[in-house]
Motif scaffolding. Structure first.
Motif, PDB file in Angstrom:
ATOM      1  N   ARG A 153       1.358  29.130  -9.230  1.00 14.51           N
ATOM      2  CA  ARG A 153       1.051  30.569  -9.258  1.00 14.51           C
ATOM      3  C   ARG A 153      -0.217  30.875  -8.457  1.00 14.51           C
ATOM      4  NH1 ARG A 153       1.737  34.275 -13.432  1.00 14.51           N
ATOM      5  NH2 ARG A 153      -0.403  33.829 -14.104  1.00 14.51           N
ATOM      6  N   GLY A 154      -0.366  30.154  -7.335  1.00  9.90           N
ATOM      7  CA  GLY A 154      -1.488  30.401  -6.444  1.00  9.90           C
ATOM      8  C   GLY A 154      -2.799  29.774  -6.859  1.00  9.90           C
ATOM      9  N   ARG A 206      -0.447  23.181  -6.746  1.00  8.27           N
ATOM     10  CA  ARG A 206      -0.772  24.597  -6.839  1.00  8.27           C
ATOM     11  C   ARG A 206       0.359  25.290  -7.598  1.00  8.27           C
ATOM     12  NH1 ARG A 206      -5.133  26.181  -4.449  1.00  8.27           N
ATOM     13  NH2 ARG A 206      -4.558  28.391  -4.689  1.00  8.27           N
TER      14      ARG A 206
END
Length: 260
Positions: free
Chosen positions: A69-70, A67
């Motif tokens: 940056r989200g 994952r």
């Protein structure tokens, strides 16, 4: 350095070599916070560069998750991947191999500006000059051929090219190991300055524990495809727990005698 910028879990990568499978990564997990430098250190062949290439999606893993940056980094494709890729850049060990040898410095730096539509055409020359000056090169170097630069100058251009994309994370794979001691020190100082200015996060990959300690907040030690120890840089150097870390510290004995 709160939150998580990059989080990887259970990464597995195997290679075929002489008719047998070689496990380059075995269930590797790590995390990097915004503005943090994670040093990734280990002997040659331990899997550091493979991990760097998997994290940057230059090499696909057989299993695991990332994952960034989200977002689910491994599921991105097409335009979504192109849009997100500029936020994670990589600087390689051999800066000459990373460039088109026929290119000028201006051409190399213009490519990311054009591909990611970061700067209008009429503003590109000025932006290239700004990038060069920020990495300690005169703006006039834009007209030079990549072939006519020294190794240290090429590596500065490689860093400038990464910065052109305005990234959140830069992965540096043995980025200073081919440079002489004086130039290496200047590049390390530059990286630290850029991090302070821009809040960049780094994954700094090296077999050189002294260089890793100089720039890292935390260190992850790799051995035979696994991360065998992780901790604050000072703690790992002063009180290594794994045999791999102990061997690396023993190879650079002056580290344990340095003051805070």
């Amino acid at each position: 350095m709160s939150g998580v910028l990059l989080e990887a879990g259970g990464l597995v990568k195997t290679w075929q070599a002489r008719g047998r499978q070689v496990a380059a990564l075995k269930d590797v997990s790590l995390a990097v916070a915004p503005g943090e430098t994670l040093g990734l250190v280990g002997r040659s062949g331990c899997g550091k560069s493979t991990l760097a290439r998997v994290l940057t999606r230059l090499t696909p893993p057989q299993a695991g998750s990332i994952r960034f940056r989200g977002k689910d980094w491994l599921s991105l494709a097409g335009a979504g991947l192109r849009a997100e890729r500029r936020h994670m850049q990589m600087v390689f060990q051999d800066p000459l191999a990373a460039f088109n040898p026929r290119s000028t410095v201006a051409g190399a730096l213009a490519d990311p500006l054009r591909l990611h539509r970061l700067v209008p055409r009429e503003r590109r020359a000025a932006r290239i000059g700004e990038l060069l000056e920020r990495v300690g090169l005169p703006a006039g170097y834009a007209a030079r051929s990549i072939l006519n630069l020294s190794g240290g100058q090429r590596q500065r251009v490689a860093i400038a090219r990464a910065l052109a994309c305005e990234p959140s994370l830069v992965v540096l794979d043995e980025a200073v190991s081919a440079l002489d001691v004086a130039v290496r020190s200047m590049i390390l100082d530059l990286l630290v300055d850029l991090q302070r200015e821009r809040g960049l996060a780094y994954i700094f990959v090296s077999h050189d524990l002294a260089a890793v300690k100089a720039v890292s907040h935390r260190i992850a030690v790799m051995e035979a495809g696994e991360i065998v120890e992780t901790g604050p840089a000072e703690t790992v150097v002063r009180n290594p727990q794994s045999q791999a870390a102990k061997d690396l510290v023993a190879a650079v004995p002056r580290l344990v005698r340095e003051g805070p």
